[in-house]
Design a protein around this motif. Structure first.
Motif, PDB file in Angstrom:
ATOM      1  N   GLN A 136       6.193  -1.053   8.828  1.00  0.00           N
ATOM      2  CA  GLN A 136       6.821  -2.351   8.532  1.00  0.00           C
ATOM      3  C   GLN A 136       8.270  -2.138   8.096  1.00  0.00           C
ATOM      4  O   GLN A 136       8.548  -1.240   7.290  1.00  0.00           O
ATOM      5  CB  GLN A 136       6.054  -3.066   7.414  1.00  0.00           C
ATOM      6  CG  GLN A 136       6.558  -4.471   7.115  1.00  0.00           C
ATOM      7  CD  GLN A 136       5.776  -5.125   5.966  1.00  0.00           C
ATOM      8  OE1 GLN A 136       4.995  -4.465   5.290  1.00  0.00           O
ATOM      9  NE2 GLN A 136       6.000  -6.405   5.750  1.00  0.00           N
ATOM     10  N   PRO A 137       9.227  -2.928   8.602  1.00  0.00           N
ATOM     11  CA  PRO A 137      10.622  -2.768   8.158  1.00  0.00           C
ATOM     12  C   PRO A 137      10.728  -2.945   6.648  1.00  0.00           C
ATOM     13  O   PRO A 137      10.132  -3.866   6.077  1.00  0.00           O
ATOM     14  CB  PRO A 137      11.359  -3.893   8.897  1.00  0.00           C
ATOM     15  CG  PRO A 137      10.488  -4.238  10.058  1.00  0.00           C
ATOM     16  CD  PRO A 137       9.082  -3.997   9.604  1.00  0.00           C
ATOM     17  N   ILE A 138      11.496  -2.078   6.017  1.00  0.00           N
ATOM     18  CA  ILE A 138      11.578  -2.101   4.551  1.00  0.00           C
ATOM     19  C   ILE A 138      12.145  -3.412   4.031  1.00  0.00           C
ATOM     20  O   ILE A 138      11.836  -3.827   2.910  1.00  0.00           O
ATOM     21  CB  ILE A 138      12.405  -0.898   4.042  1.00  0.00           C
ATOM     22  CG1 ILE A 138      12.196  -0.713   2.532  1.00  0.00           C
ATOM     23  CG2 ILE A 138      13.877  -1.069   4.386  1.00  0.00           C
ATOM     24  CD1 ILE A 138      12.794   0.569   1.982  1.00  0.00           C
ATOM     25  N   VAL A 139      12.950  -4.100   4.837  1.00  0.00           N
ATOM     26  CA  VAL A 139      13.567  -5.343   4.402  1.00  0.00           C
ATOM     27  C   VAL A 139      12.519  -6.420   4.136  1.00  0.00           C
ATOM     28  O   VAL A 139      12.783  -7.411   3.447  1.00  0.00           O
ATOM     29  CB  VAL A 139      14.603  -5.815   5.449  1.00  0.00           C
ATOM     30  CG1 VAL A 139      13.930  -6.366   6.694  1.00  0.00           C
ATOM     31  CG2 VAL A 139      15.539  -6.849   4.856  1.00  0.00           C
ATOM     32  N   SER A 140      11.302  -6.223   4.671  1.00  0.00           N
ATOM     33  CA  SER A 140      10.236  -7.207   4.481  1.00  0.00           C
ATOM     34  C   SER A 140       9.131  -6.714   3.546  1.00  0.00           C
ATOM     35  O   SER A 140       8.076  -7.338   3.435  1.00  0.00           O
ATOM     36  CB  SER A 140       9.618  -7.569   5.846  1.00  0.00           C
ATOM     37  OG  SER A 140      10.606  -8.089   6.713  1.00  0.00           O
ATOM     38  N   VAL A 141       9.382  -5.602   2.874  1.00  0.00           N
ATOM     39  CA  VAL A 141       8.372  -5.011   1.990  1.00  0.00           C
ATOM     40  C   VAL A 141       8.587  -5.490   0.558  1.00  0.00           C
ATOM     41  O   VAL A 141       9.725  -5.691   0.118  1.00  0.00           O
ATOM     42  CB  VAL A 141       8.434  -3.474   2.060  1.00  0.00           C
ATOM     43  CG1 VAL A 141       7.448  -2.835   1.082  1.00  0.00           C
ATOM     44  CG2 VAL A 141       8.146  -3.014   3.481  1.00  0.00           C
ATOM     45  N   ALA A 142       7.475  -5.660  -0.173  1.00  0.00           N
ATOM     46  CA  ALA A 142       7.542  -6.162  -1.549  1.00  0.00           C
ATOM     47  C   ALA A 142       8.081  -5.097  -2.495  1.00  0.00           C
ATOM     48  O   ALA A 142       7.996  -3.889  -2.233  1.00  0.00           O
ATOM     49  CB  ALA A 142       6.165  -6.618  -2.005  1.00  0.00           C
ATOM     50  N   TRP A 143       8.623  -5.554  -3.603  1.00  0.00           N
ATOM     51  CA  TRP A 143       9.108  -4.679  -4.668  1.00  0.00           C
ATOM     52  C   TRP A 143       7.948  -3.862  -5.227  1.00  0.00           C
ATOM     53  O   TRP A 143       6.832  -4.369  -5.372  1.00  0.00           O
ATOM     54  CB  TRP A 143       9.740  -5.532  -5.756  1.00  0.00           C
ATOM     55  CG  TRP A 143      10.401  -4.751  -6.854  1.00  0.00           C
ATOM     56  CD1 TRP A 143       9.908  -4.537  -8.113  1.00  0.00           C
ATOM     57  CD2 TRP A 143      11.675  -4.097  -6.812  1.00  0.00           C
ATOM     58  NE1 TRP A 143      10.785  -3.775  -8.851  1.00  0.00           N
ATOM     59  CE2 TRP A 143      11.889  -3.490  -8.074  1.00  0.00           C
ATOM     60  CE3 TRP A 143      12.641  -3.957  -5.826  1.00  0.00           C
ATOM     61  CZ2 TRP A 143      13.034  -2.765  -8.383  1.00  0.00           C
ATOM     62  CZ3 TRP A 143      13.790  -3.227  -6.132  1.00  0.00           C
ATOM     63  CH2 TRP A 143      13.975  -2.647  -7.399  1.00  0.00           C
ATOM     64  N   PRO A 144       8.166  -2.584  -5.568  1.00  0.00           N
ATOM     65  CA  PRO A 144       7.061  -1.766  -6.096  1.00  0.00           C
ATOM     66  C   PRO A 144       6.556  -2.279  -7.434  1.00  0.00           C
ATOM     67  O   PRO A 144       7.316  -2.824  -8.231  1.00  0.00           O
ATOM     68  CB  PRO A 144       7.691  -0.379  -6.228  1.00  0.00           C
ATOM     69  CG  PRO A 144       9.159  -0.629  -6.347  1.00  0.00           C
ATOM     70  CD  PRO A 144       9.437  -1.842  -5.507  1.00  0.00           C
ATOM     71  N   SER A 145       5.279  -2.110  -7.666  1.00  0.00           N
ATOM     72  CA  SER A 145       4.679  -2.583  -8.919  1.00  0.00           C
ATOM     73  C   SER A 145       4.338  -1.397  -9.812  1.00  0.00           C
ATOM     74  O   SER A 145       4.156  -0.271  -9.342  1.00  0.00           O
ATOM     75  CB  SER A 145       3.422  -3.404  -8.632  1.00  0.00           C
ATOM     76  OG  SER A 145       2.486  -2.639  -7.896  1.00  0.00           O
ATOM     77  N   VAL A 146       4.267  -1.681 -11.092  1.00  0.00           N
ATOM     78  CA  VAL A 146       3.972  -0.646 -12.085  1.00  0.00           C
ATOM     79  C   VAL A 146       2.463  -0.480 -12.201  1.00  0.00           C
ATOM     80  O   VAL A 146       1.718  -1.462 -12.327  1.00  0.00           O
ATOM     81  CB  VAL A 146       4.567  -1.026 -13.452  1.00  0.00           C
ATOM     82  CG1 VAL A 146       4.170  -0.001 -14.518  1.00  0.00           C
ATOM     83  CG2 VAL A 146       6.076  -1.145 -13.359  1.00  0.00           C
ATOM     84  N   ASP A 147       1.991   0.761 -12.169  1.00  0.00           N
ATOM     85  CA  ASP A 147       0.587   1.074 -12.438  1.00  0.00           C
ATOM     86  C   ASP A 147       0.466   1.344 -13.937  1.00  0.00           C
ATOM     87  O   ASP A 147       0.914   2.381 -14.428  1.00  0.00           O
ATOM     88  CB  ASP A 147       0.162   2.298 -11.626  1.00  0.00           C
ATOM     89  CG  ASP A 147      -1.311   2.652 -11.833  1.00  0.00           C
ATOM     90  OD1 ASP A 147      -1.953   2.020 -12.706  1.00  0.00           O
ATOM     91  OD2 ASP A 147      -1.812   3.550 -11.132  1.00  0.00           O
TER      92      ASP A 147
END
Length: 834
Positions: A755-766
């Motif tokens: 998936q193109p990175i421009v459409s990827v969600a911000w990383p979440s904290v574990d």
């Protein structure tokens, strides 16, 4: 994956992919939260400068981050394309202003694309396009119908070289800001927008702008300048009409020793009849600039008109002076002068030997005599150093008849009431803000759509005849307005009676275009000024631009928004929710400028290092609000970091990458592996806060640099370590992608993502990764570091004391010495005092 980082090839390929997919083109969405991010659009001067690069990089980083949060993000771009520079360039280079402008737009558009800014280019506009200024003309006529537009003769700053009116802010040290020609004061007929009708709302609604810097709100409030005062009449001997003045200090009324009127005031013109000396003085006043800053610093000069007014309470005669520091365009063109309590009046009175009467004194008083202009002691006066300067504070009234011993506040009310009962004055709220003069005597601007008929007067151009377009066949020689000189432009038939009439040859101030462009971006339409979509997108969620626009542009944009709202074209009260005023770009301690020879060409840097390096340096060198000091070594450092990041991904992939379907949070990790993963999720937590709440992008970059350094030192080659490294590299690439989108686009694919990175969600904290079983505890002896130990996070105070006292390194420093005290700071340190 190729071994070496080659930015130019990567960036070209990524930009082509964005353009082909139209990924940044947006429409309204009911399923996503909207986010409208806008940077102040540029004047197409020919080339981007570093100030542009900084402004637009900040906006692009914010836009891309908000997109990663799942919002429907609008980020448009266009051109503030009218203005004098195009006319000056046309005269210098023999090219038409339109050709010069559109050539510059084409070049600068390409530069913006080279920098990788995620704009919706489908919404691009240029304010010189008739499709844009048609609606500006249409709206002007709507305001004319409502009585919010009028024309009057007013004093203006006139540049004899550029043959146009200048705003006060365009006059620098008495000269035109563009050509350095000395500015003249001139009385000409001007069109005005009645911004004063909205002064109260413009001031009050500043309190709703929680996302604006306090400094900007204060500047706007001061510019609007609301004041409570008294308007009063001074009768004039031998004349029917009195002189009307306004003062915020009616408590000083009993200290008036002269009135000062403007050179254009009816009394001044009356006094000039058959008086050569006064006539000569009035002529001198015509060649002085009108800016308030200049009025404050210029030599105060005047002449006695020979006319006497009468004090409204005592009836005593008061001389009327004509003064160069009073303007007809401000208030009534007349002021009451109280030399003892106004420094300007004081200096003028001393210069011309006018009496100085002190009526306000400090509550506790002093024993010195107050001197008049001739250096003589004033009988019964208690001075507060008024022999050297005016006493401008409030206090107790004396020498004021029935108002003696009142405080300034009490006297305000009592004097106002006395004047009101005598029908000679009234309390009034006034504003420093003046109506907005919008007409300019130049060619390259939107024509003002009115026609002058000898029989019908001022007639609006019919709506079906809009836009009134600029003719192309003009002569630009600087001798007069090209529209005045044009053989046919001013010829028109009256829309009412059909007789020959004259078209207006003035054009609009360019602030007219920039005061509503943000709305046109949001709702462009061929058939209306604004489409319904404008109501969806506005207000702008984040606006970005220089502090130099803190007053006029922002004030006019706020005013225009209220006008558009009242016309039913918008539903918001304010145009911009949040405002970020970025600092300047400096080199060698000075603002970059061609005149100082300290500019840096962004294009040359892009060609050498790539756009991502330029973007990274701009965001890393300083927080957005602070000035940025240019550093060639800093640019090199940014480039080295990107190569280091590239190298880490390359080595990871060469080593086999991550095991398939590895769920890192479920793995049984060693302490070192846990520590690396904990740092990663601490970094995500911190960087999310840096982006979302604080806009401290420099510290976000620093945190990612530290994470890359940790991965460089993390030599574990186990499958678990590879899984951690994959997770970390993916998160780093995601966190950096708003700032360096090209390299991150490529690295994301190299890491195995489709998936193109421009459409990827911000990383979440574990959250589980942040949990620590043990911590590193600092051990001190008498406040000096002596050792570090790893302890259970749940260790008790007694256990920590025992561990510290038994540590072999600590033992060496306390051996043979009695321990006075053991200080335990939980989870941080133990300090043993001996």
């Amino acid at each position: 994956m190729q071994e070496n980082y080659k930015p130019l090839a990567i960036e070209q390929e990524v930009q082509q992919a964005w353009e082909k997919s139209g990924v940044f083109n947006v429409t309204e969405s009911s399923s996503q939260e909207k986010y409208y991010c806008l940077s102040m659009f540029p004047y197409p001067s020919g080339k981007l400068h570093m100030g542009h690069v900084r402004n637009y990089t900040i906006g692009d980083v914010i836009s891309r981050y908000q997109r990663m949060l799942g919002k429907n993000v609008l980020q448009p771009m266009g051109w503030d394309a009218f203005g004098l520079p195009a006319e000056n360039a046309a005269m210098q280079n023999g090219v038409h202003p339109a050709d010069w402008t559109y050539e510059n737009i084409a070049y600068m558009r390409d530069q913006l694309k080279r920098l990788g800014f995620g704009y919706d280019w489908n919404r691009e506009l240029a304010t010189c396009d008739p499709d844009y200024y048609k609606w500006e003309q249409w709206f002007f006529l709507k305001l004319l119908e409502k009585g919010l537009v009028y024309k009057k003769t007013a004093p203006v700053n006139w540049c004899p070289h550029d043959m146009t009116v200048l705003a006060n802010e365009q006059v620098i040290d008495g000269c035109c800001w563009r050509c350095d020609t000395p500015v003249e004061r001139k009385e000409i007929a001007q069109w005005f927008l009645k911004i004063t009708a909205y002064a109260d709302e413009l001031l009050a609604s500043l309190d709703t702008l929680d996302g604006w810097p306090e400094q900007v709100k204060t500047m706007q409030a001061n510019w609007i300048g609301r004041s409570e005062g008294v308007e009063m009449d001074f009768p004039v001997l031998g004349m029917e009409e009195p002189v009307r003045i306004y003062t915020t200090r009616p408590d000083t009324l009993m200290g008036v020793t002269y009135l000062a009127v403007a050179a254009g005031h009816p009394l001044a013109l009356k006094a000039a009849e058959n008086n050569a000396e006064i006539n000569a003085f009035l002529d001198e006043c015509k060649v002085m600039e009108t800016s308030e800053a200049a009025m404050e610093t210029m030599e105060k000069r005047g002449i006695d008109s020979g006319i006497k007014a009468l004090h409204p309470i005592t009836g005593e005669p008061v001389p009327v002076w004509i003064a160069n520091f009073v303007l007809m365009g401000y208030g009534t063109g007349a002021v009451m002068s109280v030399p003892a309590h106004d420094q300007r009046d004081f200096e003028f009175a001393q210069k011309y030997g006018i009496a100085i009467k002190q009526v306000i004194f400090a509550a506790d008083g002093a024993d010195d005599d107050c001197m008049d202009a001739g250096g003589r002691a004033m009988q019964g006066a208690i001075a507060d150093d008024c022999s050297e300067q005016a006493y401008t504070a409030k206090g107790i009234l004396r020498n004021s008849g029935q108002f003696d011993e009142m405080t300034s506040e009490q006297a305000f009310a009592a004097i106002a009431e006395t004047l009101e009962k005598a029908n000679k004055g009234e309390r009034k709220t006034m504003f420093r803000l003046r109506d907005w003069g919008v007409s300019r005597q130049r060619y390259w601007g939107a024509p003002i759509p009115v026609i002058y008929c000898d029989d019908c007067g001022t007639v609006p151009v019919p709506e079906q005849d809009l836009p009134v377009q600029l003719p192309r066949d003009v002569i630009l020689d600087g001798s007069q307005s090209p529209l005045v000189a044009h053989p046919t432009f001013s010829h028109a038939d009256c829309p009412k009676c059909g007789k020959a009439a004259r078209r207006e040859t003035d054009t609009f101030d360019t602030f007219m275009e920039s005061s509503w462009y943000f709305a046109r971006f949001a709702g462009s339409s061929a058939d209306n000024m604004l489409a319904e979509s404008a109501k969806h997108w506005l207000p702008v969620d984040q606006y970005i631009g220089g502090i130099e626009h803190a007053i006029l542009h922002l004030l006019y944009a706020r005013f225009y928004t209220k006008l558009l709202r009242d016309e039913g074209l918008l539903v918001c009260d304010e145009p911009f929710k949040k405002l970020l005023t970025q600092g300047m770009v400096l080199k060698d301690g000075s603002k970059m400028s061609k005149s100082k020879g300290n500019t840096v060409d962004p294009q040359a840097l892009i060609d050498q290092y790539g756009a991502d390096t330029v973007r990274l340096f701009i965001m890393f060198a300083a927080p957005p609000e602070q000035s940025l000091e240019w550093s060639d070594s800093g640019v090199e450092g940014a480039f080295r970091f990107l190569k280091r990041l590239w190298r880490q991904v390359y080595l990871h992939i060469e080593a086999g990458g991550a095991p398939a379907a590895a769920n890192v949070s479920a793995l049984n990790l060693t302490e070192e592996q846990q520590a690396v993963r904990r740092q990663l999720h601490q970094t995500i937590q911190k960087v999310t806060d840096d982006y979302g709440r604080r806009y401290t992008f420099n510290t976000a970059i620093a945190a990612n640099m530290e994470m890359v350094n940790t991965l460089t030192k993390f030599t574990d080659s186990s499958d678990n370590a590879k899984a951690i490294r994959q997770e970390a590299l993916e998160a780093i690439v995601l966190m950096l992608s708003p700032m360096v989108p090209h390299i991150c686009h490529q690295l994301w694919h190299d890491l195995g993502q489709t998936q193109p990175i421009v459409s990827v969600a911000w990383p979440s904290v574990d959250a589980s990764a942040l949990v620590q079983d043990s911590i590193e505890l600092v051990l001190q002896v008498n406040g000096k570091l002596r050792s570090k130990i790893s302890v259970s996070i749940n260790a008790s105070k007694d256990e920590l004391e025992a561990l510290a006292l038994n540590d072999e390194h600590v033992q060496r420093f306390i051996e043979g010495k009695p321990v006075k005290k053991v200080i335990v700071v939980p989870k941080k340190l133990v300090n043993i005092v001996v």
